[in-house]
Design an enzyme around this catalytic site. Sequence first.
Site, PDB file in Angstrom:
ATOM      1  N   HIS A   1      42.669  40.274  40.406  1.00 46.66           N
ATOM      2  CA  HIS A   1      42.213  41.639  40.130  1.00 46.66           C
ATOM      3  C   HIS A   1      40.816  41.685  39.500  1.00 46.66           C
ATOM      4  O   HIS A   1      39.935  42.431  39.952  1.00 46.66           O
ATOM      5  CB  HIS A   1      43.229  42.323  39.212  1.00 46.66           C
TER       6      HIS A   1
ATOM      7  N   ASP B   1      30.191  34.203  45.584  1.00 46.76           N
ATOM      8  CA  ASP B   1      29.522  35.491  45.452  1.00 46.76           C
ATOM      9  C   ASP B   1      29.322  35.918  44.003  1.00 46.76           C
ATOM     10  O   ASP B   1      28.710  36.965  43.750  1.00 46.76           O
ATOM     11  CB  ASP B   1      30.317  36.575  46.183  1.00 46.76           C
TER      12      ASP B   1
ATOM     13  N   ASN C   1      46.591  55.484  38.896  1.00 47.91           N
ATOM     14  CA  ASN C   1      47.123  55.549  40.255  1.00 47.91           C
ATOM     15  C   ASN C   1      48.471  56.263  40.289  1.00 47.91           C
ATOM     16  O   ASN C   1      49.392  55.837  40.973  1.00 47.91           O
ATOM     17  CB  ASN C   1      47.290  54.138  40.825  1.00 47.91           C
TER      18      ASN C   1
ATOM     19  N   GLN D   1      27.239  38.742  55.750  1.00 49.67           N
ATOM     20  CA  GLN D   1      27.558  39.452  54.512  1.00 49.67           C
ATOM     21  C   GLN D   1      27.975  40.863  54.865  1.00 49.67           C
ATOM     22  O   GLN D   1      27.349  41.515  55.699  1.00 49.67           O
ATOM     23  CB  GLN D   1      26.331  39.475  53.606  1.00 49.67           C
TER      24      GLN D   1
ATOM     25  N   ALA E   1      41.074  55.579  29.934  1.00 47.90           N
ATOM     26  CA  ALA E   1      40.155  56.479  30.621  1.00 47.90           C
ATOM     27  C   ALA E   1      40.186  57.885  30.041  1.00 47.90           C
ATOM     28  O   ALA E   1      39.171  58.595  30.041  1.00 47.90           O
ATOM     29  CB  ALA E   1      40.491  56.530  32.107  1.00 47.90           C
TER      30      ALA E   1
ATOM     31  N   ASP F   1      39.367  42.494  32.020  1.00 52.64           N
ATOM     32  CA  ASP F   1      40.363  42.472  33.091  1.00 52.64           C
ATOM     33  C   ASP F   1      41.150  41.156  33.046  1.00 52.64           C
ATOM     34  O   ASP F   1      41.446  40.652  31.962  1.00 52.64           O
ATOM     35  CB  ASP F   1      39.634  42.655  34.429  1.00 52.64           C
TER      36      ASP F   1
ATOM     37  N   SER G   1      41.225  51.257  40.188  1.00 51.42           N
ATOM     38  CA  SER G   1      40.647  49.999  39.715  1.00 51.42           C
ATOM     39  C   SER G   1      39.415  49.626  40.505  1.00 51.42           C
ATOM     40  O   SER G   1      38.481  49.022  39.966  1.00 51.42           O
ATOM     41  CB  SER G   1      41.670  48.870  39.850  1.00 51.42           C
TER      42      SER G   1
END
Length: 397
Positions: A182, A141, A273, A102, A285, A132, A337
């Site tokens: 994503h 996971d 970005n 891991q 945001a 998303d 992100s």
Amino acid sequence: MLGNDNGVSRRNILKLAGASVATAAGSGLAAAKPGDTVEVNIGFSSERGRSLALDAADHVVRDFDSLNIVTLRAAKQAVTALDKNPNIRYVEENGQMHALAQTLDWGQDRIDSEVAHANGETGAGADIAIIDTGIDDDHPDLSANIGSGKSFVACSTKGGCRYGAKPANNTCNYSWTDDNDHGTHCAGIADAVDNSQGVVGASTDATLHAVKVLDKCGSGSFSDITAGVEYVADQGWDVGSMSLGASSGSSALRDACQYAVNNGVFLVGAAGNSGPCTDCVGYPAAYPEVMAVSSTNSSDGLSSFSSQGPEVDIAAPGTDIYSSVANGTYDTFSGTSMATPHVAGVAGLLMANGYTNTEARNQLASTAEDIGLGSNESGAGLLDAAAALGLDSSDST
């Protein structure tokens, strides 16, 4: 912030950073003395070979009827003699293989997530919504932490996308399954299970909810996203993570953000970005209801792509972040992100401890680490999970 992540670092799937499966080397068998007992796998080509192998055995560990193999313990001299018999295909030491390690990504290590985990802080009881492209529902996971999902856009892996975007190689088991990568990447950063494989999240035991508002190409309308934020509020979930945005705002989405915060949701969003730039934080945001996150690199510098502006509230790692992607695999992405779900996961840790959304936001800001960046770049500073929980960063045992 999806839409501007194209062209930044995206490494090979299943890049394991040195972790590998150990080869069953023959050094133990080779070093044994003739009378020493060794454990071996013997492949045979006939019933005569099988009988010879079993006759040599002091103890039969396992008999694979369908494979023409037996695992046994015997004196080295006995099995060495078998290796020369034409009825025996091979004799090999019964070595060991090891689970793929891991990985504690540098970002999680930098914000001291592992300190929180070592002190029993896992986010159990908190609900984190990834607003998303969806989440890979059977990713090893993530699957244990996934609670429910809702889709406001269709899941589809057929056809291409404009601007070079590529759908994920995944199956739409549910309408909210990730068909892009994503959302799954963000989910792993926020809340990947601590299970000795793959990666580990900022939180490890919160309940993840997939709120799919972006399609396979990473696009969603203001209305789609507004519906997703409203839905999160109506479910009473704790955290809404939004690694998405645009250069202009939406009154409808602003209304939804206000509604969500008034209903107890901690909203966190990617600053954007568009860097290098100043005064360029994107929406949602830029709304005061949303905690805006900029991105840092492993040297504690501002990521070259990170948007800046007075709306930035906090910074978190976002350059070259290794996490889960669709189809049960892993990849390295960069972007604000990736910074955003670090904050979402730590907010989950706080809200699992009874913090309200407002209290969690204030705590994250008041305990952020000063790394020498301006407030326009990093807001209150770098996210610090251990400090937010009142833990000593050296206490990771």
